[in-house]
Design an enzyme around this catalytic site. Sequence first.
Site, PDB file in Angstrom:
ATOM      1  N   HIS B 423       0.810  -1.212   0.000  1.00 56.54           N
ATOM      2  CA  HIS B 423       0.000   0.000   0.000  1.00 56.54           C
ATOM      3  C   HIS B 423       0.852   1.275   0.000  1.00 56.54           C
ATOM      4  O   HIS B 423       0.351   2.369  -0.280  1.00 56.54           O
ATOM      5  CB  HIS B 423      -0.933  -0.007   1.227  1.00 56.54           C
ATOM      6  CG  HIS B 423      -2.174   0.812   1.049  1.00 56.54           C
ATOM      7  ND1 HIS B 423      -2.326   1.765   0.054  1.00 56.54           N
ATOM      8  CD2 HIS B 423      -3.340   0.836   1.740  1.00 56.54           C
ATOM      9  CE1 HIS B 423      -3.505   2.325   0.144  1.00 56.54           C
ATOM     10  NE2 HIS B 423      -4.148   1.766   1.168  1.00 56.54           N
ATOM     11  N   ASP B 427      -2.245   2.172  -4.291  1.00 62.59           N
ATOM     12  CA  ASP B 427      -3.523   2.432  -3.623  1.00 62.59           C
ATOM     13  C   ASP B 427      -4.548   1.400  -4.076  1.00 62.59           C
ATOM     14  O   ASP B 427      -4.368   0.743  -5.104  1.00 62.59           O
ATOM     15  CB  ASP B 427      -4.018   3.842  -3.979  1.00 62.59           C
ATOM     16  CG  ASP B 427      -3.196   4.909  -3.282  1.00 62.59           C
ATOM     17  OD1 ASP B 427      -2.633   4.587  -2.203  1.00 62.59           O
ATOM     18  OD2 ASP B 427      -3.094   6.015  -3.825  1.00 62.59           O
TER      19      ASP B 427
END
Lengths: 328, 450
Positions: B423, B427
């Site tokens: 992450h 995204d």
Amino acid sequence: MPEKTYREAIHDAMVEEMRRDETVFLMGEDIGSYGGAFGVSAGMLAEFGPERVRETPISELGIVGAAAGAAMVGMKPIAEMMFMDFILLALEPLMNQAAKARYMFGGKATVPMVVRMAGGSGTGAAAQHSQSLESILMAIPGIKVVAPSTPYDAKGLLISAIRDPNPVCFVEHKVLYKVKGEVPEGEYSIPLGVAEIKHPGTQLTVVSSGIMVSKSLAVATKLEAEGISVEVLDLRTLRPMDNEAIIKSVKKTGRLLVVHEAPQTGGWAGEVLAVVAGSEAFDYLDAPMRRLAGKDVPIPYNRFLEAAAVPQEADIEAEIRAILSNKY
Amino acid sequence: MPTPFIMPKMDMDQEVVTIISWLKKEGERIEKGEPVIEVETDKITSEIEAPESGILAGILYQENEEAPVTKVVAYILKEGESMDSLPAAGAPAAPQVAQPAAAPVPAQPAKPAVPATPLAEKVSADLHIKLDQVPASGPKVTRKDVESFAESLKEQGEHRVQTPATPAARRLSGENGVPLDAVSGTGPRGRVQAADVLHQAAAAQVAPEKPFKPASKALPATAVPFVGKRKRIAERLTASYQSIPHIFLTVEVDMSAAEAARKRVNQLAEKQGKPAVSVTAFLVKTVAWALKRHPYLNATLQDDKIQLLQDVNIGVATALEDGLIVPVIQAADQLSLAGINEHLRYLTAQARAGALTAEEVAGGTFTISNLGMFGISSFTAIINPPQSAILAVGTVTRKPVVVDENDTIAVRPIMNLTLSADHRLVDGAVAAAFLADLVSALEAPELVLY
């Protein structure tokens, strides 16, 4: 084994003892040529003659007084009360003399007499000829009280009573005279003071005597088919009472019902309950002890009321069911 | 005298417990059997129940303190009692004076907890009065105490027999050690009958307080040395899972078109005498195509730079008997399906033979892990650093799905894909876009031609 009636069994016991022992003799009202009010001594006058089958005036006081006197001088009289109710006329020689002589003379005198009497209701003989007065007789030390329930017991117990050195009141139930049962020929005796389990069981003990034994047995047999196990203990001898047998049975079953025909108040059921309450059997009781006795009324003449005045099979059954279902 | 609250011993070799919390405060009323202390041993957390009813007093160990087992941790006061009546203030160990080990204790009936003169004991037994109910006028209960207590009971009209029970039930209650007040009576007015006691006694027998526990003699475990490859795998995966914030996205793929395409390809392969193309090879080809369109899934994070890679080198996780290895198909985006299939077959065989070179396992930019052959429907995988994503592939299962806008249901071969992404670089929406393209290409394989 031959079947005989209760009446015949008593007759046989007297005949056999009179043949065996010449000091045994009969006294009573209408016992000779008439054969006794209930025919118990039928034929005995012919065999033993008027010396040994002695007809008396209508005086119970005289019969029992003479019997007591004869017993003290070595005879073994069998006195017959035509109805148990009439013993009340003879209580003075019975209770004040016969019951006490052996004690008062330090054992030098014995009173080996038997007073036979026909008690109980069920024949429409009304209040003065239907009583069960066992409790009154039991209340006096020095007297034994026997109340057989079967022909077999009647013969064996009467032989023991005749041979016993003490005054014995032998209570016969009028309704039982015609009842048949197996009775062996010849001599046998049943010891006084020994009860018998007439029907073994595990859930409740019925203590009774006389006619109430037959009624209790009928109920026990009926309930057995339902898996209800009732023990019927026949006291046979009311005094001396077989406390040991009562305690043993109650220890086994844990529940007690005493059934007698005599009125409840002052009846001997209370004595049985007291024996258990004061014994080791107390710790085995799993229900209140109960008694089922005659109503506290004079026995009515009307046959429906007469039946209602004393315990019947339906009453015994209902009471047993009530105790076993923890109604009390 | 206050009743000592003794910490029970829960295990053979247990010496202390740690008191987590007192569920009741000093001065609070506690009922026998009610949880009072929460404790922790080295094995379990447990609630300790009140041994008697009364008022909690004299707590000797506070929360988070260790308390010795079989010793007093507090006291329980009955009505009228106070902590002052303890024999010696500040001597909590007194109630359980240790018997000298050398002096054998003669077998004798259990002494009452209440100190009493012998005469008082006899009189209380004769009067059927429980000694512990008799208030003492001095240090010990005396005969006078017992007699005046008995007198007071009479005055109050209190029967010592509280529970209605038949004599037989009372006898059996004693014989079987079943307290009458613990038996519910079925007789009239709730009277306890003999059968009730026997029933309770039988129930107590069939329901022991503690279930049978087999002897906890530990069997020796098989010890495998934690070294070498296993240890390296452990270190790498631990580092990855601890340092990379993973996100997981799952999609369902209808494999009908892919299966059909693979079938046609394999018909051709068969004609040419070449090996059949595997599902994995098909996946590698499609993933390589998708990665070219989503560079953040084909990237590494190096210090303060995200390196978006040109090369598409796809690792294929391969299970071995003693672990796991990930041979890499270099430049997968430039290989034909047949080429990928050949590389894959070669590398897998090398891996199983333990003959992979360092070059053959290096340089991966993305990893595919397929457990579909084991029947796994879906799972999540841990990213293989320094890569930024890994694709977990489940089995193809035929199941009913809605296939059009008219809610028509048809049976289709369905496969689950779960993408794990870093992450820090990727995204959710970026990862989702990659998955969407991948799904499109699997459901319409001709797109790969584009």
